[in-house]
Design an enzyme around this catalytic site. Structure first.
Site, PDB file in Angstrom:
ATOM      1  CE  LYS A 156      -4.428  -1.632   1.670  1.00 54.45           C
ATOM      2  NZ  LYS A 156      -5.520  -1.501   2.638  1.00 54.45           N
ATOM      3  CE  LYS A 211      -5.614  -8.758  -2.396  1.00 49.71           C
ATOM      4  NZ  LYS A 211      -5.924  -8.130  -1.111  1.00 49.71           N
ATOM      5  CE  LYS A 240     -11.917  -3.777  -0.160  1.00 52.56           C
ATOM      6  NZ  LYS A 240     -12.744  -4.189   0.933  1.00 52.56           N
TER       7      LYS A 240
HETATM    8  P1  TYM Z   1     -10.485  -6.429   3.161  1.00 51.58           P
HETATM    9  O1  TYM Z   1     -11.600  -5.474   3.306  1.00 51.58           O
HETATM   10  O2  TYM Z   1      -9.345  -6.080   2.277  1.00 51.58           O
HETATM   11  O3  TYM Z   1     -11.028  -7.828   2.667  1.00 51.58           O
HETATM   12  C1  TYM Z   1     -12.080  -8.478   3.339  1.00 51.58           C
HETATM   13  C2  TYM Z   1     -11.899  -9.980   3.324  1.00 51.58           C
HETATM   14  O4  TYM Z   1     -11.823 -10.472   1.987  1.00 51.58           O
HETATM   15  C3  TYM Z   1     -10.671 -11.278   1.841  1.00 51.58           C
HETATM   16  N1  TYM Z   1     -10.166 -11.127   0.462  1.00 51.58           N
HETATM   17  C4  TYM Z   1      -9.960 -12.157  -0.386  1.00 51.58           C
HETATM   18  N2  TYM Z   1     -10.123 -13.480  -0.239  1.00 51.58           N
HETATM   19  C5  TYM Z   1      -9.833 -14.266  -1.299  1.00 51.58           C
HETATM   20  N3  TYM Z   1      -9.367 -13.780  -2.486  1.00 51.58           N
HETATM   21  C6  TYM Z   1      -9.176 -12.463  -2.672  1.00 51.58           C
HETATM   22  N4  TYM Z   1      -8.741 -12.003  -3.832  1.00 51.58           N
HETATM   23  C7  TYM Z   1      -9.477 -11.573  -1.588  1.00 51.58           C
HETATM   24  N5  TYM Z   1      -9.407 -10.226  -1.429  1.00 51.58           N
HETATM   25  C8  TYM Z   1      -9.840  -9.973  -0.171  1.00 51.58           C
HETATM   26  C9  TYM Z   1      -9.680 -10.748   2.857  1.00 51.58           C
HETATM   27  O5  TYM Z   1      -8.708 -11.710   3.186  1.00 51.58           O
HETATM   28  C10 TYM Z   1     -10.591 -10.418   4.016  1.00 51.58           C
HETATM   29  O6  TYM Z   1     -10.849 -11.562   4.792  1.00 51.58           O
HETATM   30  N6  TYM Z   1      -7.941  -5.778   7.356  1.00 51.58           N
HETATM   31  C11 TYM Z   1      -9.087  -6.453   6.789  1.00 51.58           C
HETATM   32  C12 TYM Z   1     -10.375  -6.063   7.469  1.00 51.58           C
HETATM   33  C13 TYM Z   1     -10.332  -6.215   8.933  1.00 51.58           C
HETATM   34  C14 TYM Z   1     -10.337  -7.457   9.647  1.00 51.58           C
HETATM   35  C15 TYM Z   1     -10.310  -7.092  11.028  1.00 51.58           C
HETATM   36  C16 TYM Z   1     -10.354  -8.785   9.257  1.00 51.58           C
HETATM   37  C17 TYM Z   1     -10.309  -5.230   9.854  1.00 51.58           C
HETATM   38  N7  TYM Z   1     -10.299  -5.745  11.117  1.00 51.58           N
HETATM   39  C18 TYM Z   1     -10.296  -8.092  12.010  1.00 51.58           C
HETATM   40  C19 TYM Z   1     -10.342  -9.775  10.258  1.00 51.58           C
HETATM   41  C20 TYM Z   1     -10.304  -9.418  11.615  1.00 51.58           C
HETATM   42  C21 TYM Z   1      -9.171  -6.081   5.329  1.00 51.58           C
HETATM   43  O7  TYM Z   1      -8.644  -5.113   4.879  1.00 51.58           O
HETATM   44  O8  TYM Z   1      -9.944  -6.856   4.592  1.00 51.58           O
END
Ligand code: TYM
Length: 331
Positions: free
Chosen positions: A113, A195, A198
């Site tokens: 990032k 990967k 979004k």
């Molecule tokens: P975020 O918002 O980027 O993504 C949310 C969830 O989607 C999963 N993910 C994927 N899984 C499979 N293939 C992909 N291409 C893919 N892209 C995203 C992510 O692994 C995630 O599970 N930091 C976290 C949000 C968060 C969180 C937490 C998660 C904040 N506090 C506490 C768990 C526990 C995040 O940015 O996810």
């Protein structure tokens, strides 16, 4: 017997992709009957990258509606907005003093990032995993269902928890990441070594949960594959492997079963089947989400009740932490 606790969250930033669904939300739904589940809308994480305020507010509500549309039942699990529970920021501050700058600098997502947002490498971006640790530890979570990309953040959460527990005695439950095989790492349709994200600038690289049927099918048709025509999992065939993974995750079968189903078939037929399968799953979710977004009062009520429940659980842990570290809390 006490039920195990589950914690996870998604950021309300950008257009959610099918990766967010297969890596996270879909798996949360499966666990809501057997665990104490807390699922947040991580708007405090989202602001580590600059957001348009009106859009952030809108996406927050859209994500709440999506959670429910995907099958999360607000009676069974606690759905809430992260910023509604001040304990997240409070515990993150304390945990900052148990986390080393070097550890944060080494985080893969921070490095990625920082490159992407070179004009705004703010402290929040670097501190992001500590806030995430606070999220998880506040609820004494046993399991954290996430995609592969978040595994490192759960591991640092474990390190921080152990560090604190070793100094002050058992305070936090040490969580485990919960990562399913199918769908835990969906790759870009245009560059299957990357990967699916979004924030990808190429709209054909990712399939949004909000994409209509024709768009979904068109994107899969255009997905990058290779020149031979065998449909099987292989390191040399990352594009086809990714499509098999997506198909399996959306069809609810194993990758081996998907391979068998398409053995001897052509790429064209296979890609169409993947597109149709994904579109078939997304259509009812989109419809339900739209219906829920028309019921703003209902959504507001769900989030308010969720925040109250989350607040209580979080406060209990925070108060314990404050006592252990010597913060005066009155008599
Ligand atoms: P975020 O918002 O980027 O993504 C949310 C969830 O989607 C999963 N993910 C994927 N899984 C499979 N293939 C992909 N291409 C893919 N892209 C995203 C992510 O692994 C995630 O599970 N930091 C976290 C949000 C968060 C969180 C937490 C998660 C904040 N506090 C506490 C768990 C526990 C995040 O940015 O996810």
């Amino acid at each position: 017997m006490e039920r195990k606790a589950m914690y996870s969250a998604v950021q309300p930033s950008g257009n959610l992709t099918i990766g967010n669904y297969t890596g996270a939300i879909r798996n949360w739904v499966r666990m809501q009957n057997d665990f104490d589940c807390f699922y947040a809308i991580a708007n405090m994480h989202a602001i580590t990258v600059r957001q348009d305020p009106a859009e952030l507010r809108r996406r927050t509500l859209e994500l709440a509606a999506l959670y429910i549309a995907c099958g999360l039942d607000p009676e069974k699990c606690t759905l809430y907005v992260q910023s509604h529970v001040p304990a997240h920021a409070e515990l993150a501050w304390v945990l900052n003093t148990f986390t080393y700058v070097g550890e944060m600098e080494r985080m893969t997502q921070f490095k990625d990032k920082s490159q992407k947002h070179a004009d705004n490498i703010n402290m929040g971006l670097m501190d992001y995993p500590v806030l995430m640790a606070a999220d998880i530890l506040l609820y004494q979570a046993d399991l954290v269902p996430v995609g592969v990309d978040q595994k490192q953040h759960v591991e640092i959460t474990r390190d921080i928890a152990n560090r604190f527990n070793n100094l002050y005695g058992e305070t936090f439950r040490v969580p485990e990441p919960y990562i399913l095989k199918e769908g835990a790492k969906i790759m870009s349709l245009q560059d299957p070594l990357k990967k699916m994200s979004k924030s990808d600038e190429n709209p054909n690289a990712s399939v949004a949960l909000a994409d209509d049927r024709d768009t979904v099918i068109r994107k899969f048709k255009r997905a990058v594959t290779d020149s031979d025509n065998e449909i099987c999992v292989s390191d040399e065939k990352p594009g086809i492997t990714n499509l098999l993974n997506i198909y399996a995750a959306f069809r609810g079968c194993t990758v081996a079963e998907a391979e068998k189903e398409f053995a001897g078939k052509g790429y064209g037929e296979f890609k169409l089947a993947v597109g149709e399968t994904v579109a078939d799953v997304l259509a009812p979710v989109q419809q339900k989400q739209k219906q829920l977004l028309a019921e703003k009062d209902y959504l507001a009520g769900v989030l308010k009740a969720g925040a109250e429940r989350a607040f209580k659980a979080a406060r209990k842990t925070l108060s314990k932490v404050y006592r252990k570290i010597g913060f005066y809390q009155g008599e």
